[in-house]
Design a protein around this motif. Structure first.
Motif, PDB file in Angstrom:
ATOM      1  N   ASP A  29      17.497 -13.912  -0.271  1.00 13.87           N
ATOM      2  CA  ASP A  29      17.457 -12.226  -0.229  1.00 13.87           C
ATOM      3  C   ASP A  29      17.606 -11.696  -1.786  1.00 13.87           C
ATOM      4  N   THR A  85      13.013 -16.849  12.149  1.00 11.73           N
ATOM      5  CA  THR A  85      14.025 -17.128  11.228  1.00 11.73           C
ATOM      6  C   THR A  85      13.781 -16.849   9.858  1.00 11.73           C
ATOM      7  N   SER A  86      12.983 -15.689   9.708  1.00 11.62           N
ATOM      8  CA  SER A  86      12.283 -15.098   8.520  1.00 11.62           C
ATOM      9  C   SER A  86      13.750 -14.450   7.880  1.00 11.62           C
ATOM     10  N   PRO A  87      13.847 -14.573   6.436  1.00 11.84           N
ATOM     11  CA  PRO A  87      14.926 -13.958   5.692  1.00 11.84           C
ATOM     12  C   PRO A  87      15.057 -12.486   6.206  1.00 11.84           C
ATOM     13  N   ALA A 120      16.665 -12.317   9.675  1.00 12.19           N
ATOM     14  CA  ALA A 120      18.121 -12.797   9.601  1.00 12.19           C
ATOM     15  C   ALA A 120      19.055 -11.665   9.145  1.00 12.19           C
ATOM     16  N   ALA A 122      18.337 -17.985   4.029  1.00 15.72           N
ATOM     17  CA  ALA A 122      17.985 -16.152   4.176  1.00 15.72           C
ATOM     18  C   ALA A 122      18.763 -15.412   2.977  1.00 15.72           C
TER      19      ALA A 122
END
Length: 219
Positions: free
Chosen positions: A122, A71-73, A76, A118
């Motif tokens: 960003d 589930t890392s930005p 995603a 995420a």
């Protein structure tokens, strides 16, 4: 385990019907007995990462919701850029799992908590970057064309037109400037110079009051 867990959650939701399951994407698609509205794709399908398949499926007009333990930005956001309708973490509760699938079936973006995180993380600029096809679809749509008319003009499916428009909305959501209606999206695009008012034509400019984002098409 992932498939059985998803099957259990879907069985309890009357708005969704599970058509088929499989550990291998190619086998699953080849064995489909009936059309499906949404593909729920485990990012590690068949024991390997299938990020490349998201773009391939999207280009083919498929609605893809990615389900992943990563589930890392960066993961995603790259999957959204590749065309995924939504991104879910395997730890997220059933509520978000179900709502993401229902939204995807209606060509609507959905932002569950892991994707919201995420988006916050960003570091993209406030002005979204649209692909040439996304901008062309938006411009034709703003020119008072229906999505079906845009599809005929561009030589693509109506579903693909919807995807281009939804991706533009997702990109604006990522910048903290959501545009849920046609009027709001037009206002954003003009503000950012992605579309120029003289490209729209007098009918669209006067029929869609961009100052009032509560009006206009929400599809």
């Amino acid at each position: 385990m992932v498939i059985e867990g998803a099957r259990s959650w879907l069985a309890a939701e009357p708005r969704l019907a599970l058509r088929s399951t499989g550990a291998d994407l190619e086998t699953l698609l080849a064995d489909e007995q009936s059309p499906v509205d949404v593909i729920l794709l485990d990012l590690r399908s068949g024991g390997r990462l299938v990020i490349d398949k998201v773009a391939e499926l999207s280009r083919a007009g498929r609605r893809v919701v990615v389900y992943s333990e990563d589930t890392s930005p960066d993961t995603a956001m790259s999957l959204l850029e590749a065309g995924a309708i939504a991104f879910l973490g395997t730890h997220e509760p059933r509520e978000h799992f179900v709502q993401a699938l229902i939204a995807a079936a209606s060509d609507q973006p959905y932002v569950p908590p892991v994707l919201a995180g995420a988006i916050v993380a960003d570091q993209s600029a406030d002005r979204p970057v649209l692909s040439p096809k996304e901008r062309e679809a938006l411009l034709l749509w703003f020119q008072s064309m229906s999505k079906a008319s845009v599809a005929r003009r561009m030589g693509i499916s109506e579903h693909t037109v919807k995807q281009y428009i939804d991706r533009a909305r997702i990109k604006y959501t990522r910048t903290g400037r959501p545009a849920a209606t046609k009027a709001a999206l037009l206002a954003r695009a003009i503000e950012d110079g992605l579309v120029h008012s003289d490209e729209i034509g007098p009918h669209a400019r006067h029929s869609e009051p961009i100052e009032q984002s509560g009006y206009g098409e929400s599809a």
